[in-house]
Design an enzyme around this catalytic site. Structure first.
Site, PDB file in Angstrom:
ATOM      1  N   ASP A 141      -5.294   6.531   0.786  1.00 40.13           N
ATOM      2  CA  ASP A 141      -4.193   6.832  -0.136  1.00 40.13           C
ATOM      3  C   ASP A 141      -2.989   6.002   0.289  1.00 40.13           C
ATOM      4  O   ASP A 141      -2.570   6.030   1.455  1.00 40.13           O
ATOM      5  CB  ASP A 141      -3.838   8.317  -0.097  1.00 40.13           C
ATOM      6  CG  ASP A 141      -2.775   8.663  -1.120  1.00 40.13           C
ATOM      7  OD1 ASP A 141      -3.122   8.817  -2.292  1.00 40.13           O
ATOM      8  OD2 ASP A 141      -1.592   8.768  -0.728  1.00 40.13           O
ATOM      9  N   ASN A 175       6.623   1.861  -8.369  1.00 46.20           N
ATOM     10  CA  ASN A 175       6.602   1.970  -9.835  1.00 46.20           C
ATOM     11  C   ASN A 175       7.972   2.339 -10.381  1.00 46.20           C
ATOM     12  O   ASN A 175       8.427   1.808 -11.391  1.00 46.20           O
ATOM     13  CB  ASN A 175       5.571   3.012 -10.268  1.00 46.20           C
ATOM     14  CG  ASN A 175       4.210   2.403 -10.515  1.00 46.20           C
ATOM     15  OD1 ASN A 175       4.082   1.200 -10.712  1.00 46.20           O
ATOM     16  ND2 ASN A 175       3.185   3.214 -10.500  1.00 46.20           N
ATOM     17  N   HIS A 192       6.181  -0.901 -13.526  1.00 41.67           N
ATOM     18  CA  HIS A 192       4.723  -0.785 -13.481  1.00 41.67           C
ATOM     19  C   HIS A 192       4.047  -2.147 -13.297  1.00 41.67           C
ATOM     20  O   HIS A 192       2.954  -2.229 -12.724  1.00 41.67           O
ATOM     21  CB  HIS A 192       4.209  -0.114 -14.749  1.00 41.67           C
ATOM     22  CG  HIS A 192       4.568   1.333 -14.831  1.00 41.67           C
ATOM     23  ND1 HIS A 192       3.867   2.298 -14.157  1.00 41.67           N
ATOM     24  CD2 HIS A 192       5.568   1.979 -15.482  1.00 41.67           C
ATOM     25  CE1 HIS A 192       4.402   3.482 -14.390  1.00 41.67           C
ATOM     26  NE2 HIS A 192       5.438   3.313 -15.198  1.00 41.67           N
ATOM     27  N   ASP A 229       1.289  -2.847 -10.508  1.00 39.62           N
ATOM     28  CA  ASP A 229      -0.051  -3.412 -10.688  1.00 39.62           C
ATOM     29  C   ASP A 229      -0.292  -4.566  -9.717  1.00 39.62           C
ATOM     30  O   ASP A 229      -1.380  -4.696  -9.147  1.00 39.62           O
ATOM     31  CB  ASP A 229      -0.222  -3.894 -12.134  1.00 39.62           C
ATOM     32  CG  ASP A 229      -0.267  -2.745 -13.122  1.00 39.62           C
ATOM     33  OD1 ASP A 229      -0.462  -1.593 -12.668  1.00 39.62           O
ATOM     34  OD2 ASP A 229      -0.106  -2.981 -14.329  1.00 39.62           O
ATOM     35  N   ASP A 268      -3.540   5.244  -6.857  1.00 38.25           N
ATOM     36  CA  ASP A 268      -3.356   4.534  -5.589  1.00 38.25           C
ATOM     37  C   ASP A 268      -4.376   5.004  -4.562  1.00 38.25           C
ATOM     38  O   ASP A 268      -4.104   4.982  -3.361  1.00 38.25           O
ATOM     39  CB  ASP A 268      -1.935   4.740  -5.062  1.00 38.25           C
ATOM     40  CG  ASP A 268      -1.619   6.202  -4.799  1.00 38.25           C
ATOM     41  OD1 ASP A 268      -2.371   7.056  -5.301  1.00 38.25           O
ATOM     42  OD2 ASP A 268      -0.647   6.494  -4.081  1.00 38.25           O
TER      43      ASP A 268
END
Length: 874
Positions: free
Chosen positions: A489, A497, A502, A506, A532
């Protein structure tokens, strides 16, 4: 004197004979009574199968009992063990009315408990009571006097499994009627038989309930199976239709038949009574309609120059559209369509219109259109998705059909010009090769997309779980082989973000996947199963140390700085490791264990790894125990409320209160609202917490009124889980209707992120909640940067900014964004509340922008109801 002796002997024999006769009569009476009693009990045993209602049953009991006893005054009292209340299903008395006519329904049970009936229930013994004993029980305060005075009162308990469940009572008002021990014994015997019948009826009812429940379960299972069958049939029909479309493209039929067959295939998937296909010419200057069918039997439109019609509109937008009649009229009114050619506007009778662009030779060369003129045929979004999917195959079929027609035309010209024929054949071969390559690419892409994450190209959850399942099956056959599962994680992904956008998020995930690939072998599997969340399957390891080395390489690789948005950004990760140990291991259980170990790593401070072991099992047990404790705390009203003031930033005046729940845990200490909601979200108890808060506020209403604070608006943070289902929304509405507060002073704040992820349900729920006259608002606004246009169609009264804005006031970009939010809210006449103010500088900066209302530690801490009196309110 001797003559008298025979006379005395005769007299003695006569007396003995009379005594014998009397005893025989007594025995005959007892036998007769026993026979009548036996018949009565047999009759009672048959009652359970004959009567249709409890009142009829007890009426028959009274009729049978009256044969043996003076039972003109008779009643039955039964105890409901679940609610501990007494009910009187049968009552017959010369002087007293039925208790329900004397007392209110709520006090019948209380009154009966205080009298002789309650005394028999408590003692569990039969009671024969005359006036003297009655007076003594009154004097001893054992009972209260109820009803008219009687000569004698006889009551026996009804018992089931040694528990008293009711009382049989007879009484006499006449001194000529007295009850004997035999009557007590008889009534006790009757009560025992009644208890047996009641127990049998109870068992019969439980059996019927069990049968009903099982029938319901079977019905649900049947409905589910029926749904699966329908979905399977729909999928098979879709596959069959796609094959038919593919066959049409290669069939040797004329153009009109080709389009008619296309229409027939589409009709099997969706009603298309009104349908047409429009195509552009090579120069994209003319539009023609090779296929047109209408319920109104209107003629096929002629070819025309490209203009501003509805068909051209969908071609220009290059995306599928589902338009209502109101949408079409809005386009007409705005001048986007039919402004130059109003004579072509025939959309007045159209109820719904679907237009799908057709991509031919990788360009929009036409459109597939269906529409309905009746409200009985209503298209949905899934119809649009289905038609969009099918349109790709239709476009391919048309493309191949056009290529075939082009080939025929070329053949005709080849007879005259050999050179042109050679060129045409070359072009045709290129088209065919391109078509084959394109089809192969499409097939390969479909297979790849079904098994891989579209962003990173890694294995998705489905494919990874399949490989993990194969590894589990392999180790079951080869017990010496081992593998490891790493659950990763990433840290600070949400912050990336929120702050960088965003697009940069990415890029961050793509770069992370590249780094993770460098840490594993070729035979290992790397997958992305969430936003994630990454997983690694280490195949065929020798020891635990192998997995630890990979985990350390991963942590080292993730700790390297990322270059995002022209600046360096540091992240990290938390890793949970699980090994196959037991025969009972499954892919799901191993993933769950690795996930639990990962959460333990995050709790240990992030940037580390944890191996799932017995300690992790214990942690899972603790989580389960904490969930149960929270459920008990909610049911036992053990959670408490504090209030956070919302103030005027200029005057410090308290404008509203935000109720917050907290929990004084016996071992963990005080658990504040943020952590409490995290626990509730993990345990799926967020809705229960919200309902608990609404109910607790009603209990605190009197306290707020004593402080003259009940007029202050209340800011309630409500979970979006209430809006996902109708029953959840209905429960929330009912609790709001039961609120002691004026509903116009209630503000319901829903998280903006939840609105973005579930827009449709939020819009519907907001429309329903608006009818209750409550104020609706979004909290955490700006965290996901939803479009400002979304605020225009929501019935909102306010916004509460995300607390992160107060922490980034030194950023010029954040300040500009805050100014934009403020101006947008002013334009839309929305109240704006600033959250997270912790310093005076932040307060001053917010005031400078123009914000007037806010909350945070810099304005005042949360306080209890006892401290609210110190607030200075408007």
């Amino acid at each position: 004197m001797f003559r008298d002796e025979p006379t005395r002997d005769s007299h003695r024999e006569s007396e003995l004979m009379q005594k014998r006769i009397a005893r025989l009569k007594s025995l005959a009476l007892k036998y007769k009574r026993a026979e009548v009693t036996q018949n009565m009990l047999l009759e009672l045993s048959n009652l359970a199968a004959e009567v249709n209602s409890p009142s009829e049953f007890y009426s028959q009991v009274h009729r049978s009992l009256s044969i043996l006893l003076p039972a003109d005054n008779f009643f039955v009292a039964l105890l409901d063990p679940q609610h501990n209340v007494l009910e009187v299903p049968f009552f017959l008395d010369e002087k007293d009315d039925h208790p329900i006519e004397i007392f209110s329904k709520e006090f019948i049970s209380e009154k009966l408990f205080s009298g002789l009936t309650g005394y028999v229930l408590k003692t569990g013994k039969s009671l024969l009571c005359d006036q003297e004993k009655f007076d003594q029980l009154i004097l001893d305060k054992q009972i209260e006097s109820l009803g008219a005075p009687c000569h004698q009162w006889l009551g026996t308990p009804i018992k089931i499994n040694h528990s008293v469940v009711g009382v049989l009572v007879i009484q006499s008002y006449s001194t000529n009627i007295s009850f004997t021990d035999m009557d007590i014994e008889l009534l006790s015997f009757v009560s025992h038989q009644i208890s047996n019948i009641m127990e049998r009826l109870q068992h019969q009812e439980q059996l019927e309930q069990a049968i009903k429940q099982r029938t319901k379960e079977l019905s649900v299972a049947y409905d589910k199976l029926k749904q699966e069958v329908n979905e399977r049939r729909r999928a098979e029909q879709l596959q069959k239709s796609l094959f038919e479309i593919a066959d049409l493209s290669t069939s040797n039929i004329d153009t009109q038949t080709f389009y008619s067959e296309l229409h027939r295939v589409i009709s099997h998937l969706i009603p298309v009574s009104n349908c047409y296909i429009a195509l552009l010419n090579e120069q994209r200057s003319m539009i023609s309609f090779p296929f047109y069918v209408s319920q109104a039997e209107t003629p096929t439109p002629n070819s025309r120059q490209i203009c501003d019609g509805l068909t051209e509109y969908v071609i220009k937008n290059r995306r599928p559209l589902l338009l209502q009649n109101s949408d079409i009229q809005s386009l007409v009114d705005s001048g986007e369509i039919y402004s130059k050619t109003p004579e072509l506007n025939n959309t007045k009778d159209i109820y719904q219109w679907i237009g799908i662009p057709l991509f031919i030779h990788e360009q929009v060369r036409g459109a597939l259109t269906i529409y309905s003129t009746s409200k009985t045929r209503r298209y949905q979004e899934n119809d649009l998705d289905l038609l969009t999917f099918v349109s790709q195959h239709i476009a391919n079929a048309i493309e191949r059909k056009l290529s075939a027609e082009s080939l025929i035309s070329s053949y005709e010209q080849l007879e005259d010009k050999v050179l042109e024929r050679t060129q045409a054949l070359a072009l045709l071969n290129q088209d065919l090769e391109k078509e084959i390559a394109q089809r192969r690419r499409m097939e390969q892409q479909l297979v790849h997309d079904a098994n891989h994450d579209t962003l990173t190209g890694l294995s998705n959850r489905a494919m990874f779980m399949e490989k993990l399942s194969q590894a589990v099956k392999h180790t079951r056959r080869h017990r010496l082989d081992r593998f490891a599962l790493l659950f990763i994680d990433l840290d600070r992904f949400k912050l990336i973000n929120d702050t960088l956008g965003h697009l940069e998020g990415d890029r961050f995930l793509i770069e992370t996947s590249k780094r993770l690939k460098l840490c594993i072998r070729e035979n290992d599997t790397l997958g992305r199963i969430g936003g994630d969340e990454f997983v690694i399957l280490l195949d065929k390891i020798n020891s635990t140390q192998d997995a630890e080395e990979v985990a350390e390489r991963v942590l080292l690789g993730l700790s390297e700085p990322y270059k995002l948005a022209s600046q360096h950004f540091k992240s990290g990760g938390s890793i949970g490791i699980a090994f196959n140990h037991h025969k009972s291991d499954t892919s799901e259980s191993l993933l769950r264990d690795a996930d639990a170990a990962m959460y333990q790593a995050k709790a240990n401070g992030k940037g580390c790894y944890v191996i799932f072991d017995d300690k992790s099992h214990k942690q899972l047990d603790k989580d389960i125990e904490l969930e149960q404790e929270l459920r008990n705390a909610i049911s036992n009203n053990s959670l408490l409320i504090s209030y956070l003031p919302i103030q005027n930033l200029s005057t410090g005046e308290t404008l509203a209160l935000e109720p917050r729940l907290y929990w004084n845990h016996p071992s963990l200490g005080k658990i504040k609202q943020a952590k409490l909601f995290n626990i509730a979200e993990h345990c799926n108890l967020t809705k229960e917490l919200d309902i608990f808060l609404l109910e607790s506020l009603n209990n605190e209403y009197s306290g707020l009124r004593e402080k003259t604070l009940e007029h202050l608006p209340l800011h309630l943070n409500i979970s979006g889980q209430h809006l996902k289902h109708k029953h959840g929304l209905r429960q929330l509405k009912n609790k709001l209707k039961q609120s002691h507060f004026n509903r116009q002073q209630i503000w319901l704040f829903f998280d903006e992120q939840g609105f973005i992820f579930d827009t449709d349900n939020h819009i519907y729920a907001f429309e329903q909640l608006t009818k209750l006259d409550v104020n609706l608002a979004l909290s955490g606004y700006g965290s996901v940067h939803s479009a400002l246009s979304s605020l225009t169609f929501l019935p909102l009264q306010g916004l509460k900014l995300d607390p992160s804005y107060a922490c980034h006031l030194d950023s010029e970009q954040h300040t500009k964004l805050l100014n934009a939010h403020f101006l947008a809210a002013q334009a839309l006449e929305l109240s704006v509340f600033v959250d997270g103010i912790s310093t005076s500088n932040q307060k001053a900066a917010m005031q400078k922008i123009g914000f007037e209302q806010g909350q945070g530690q810099g304005l005042g801490d949360v306080i209890s109801l006892g401290e609210l009196s110190e607030l200075v309110c408007a």
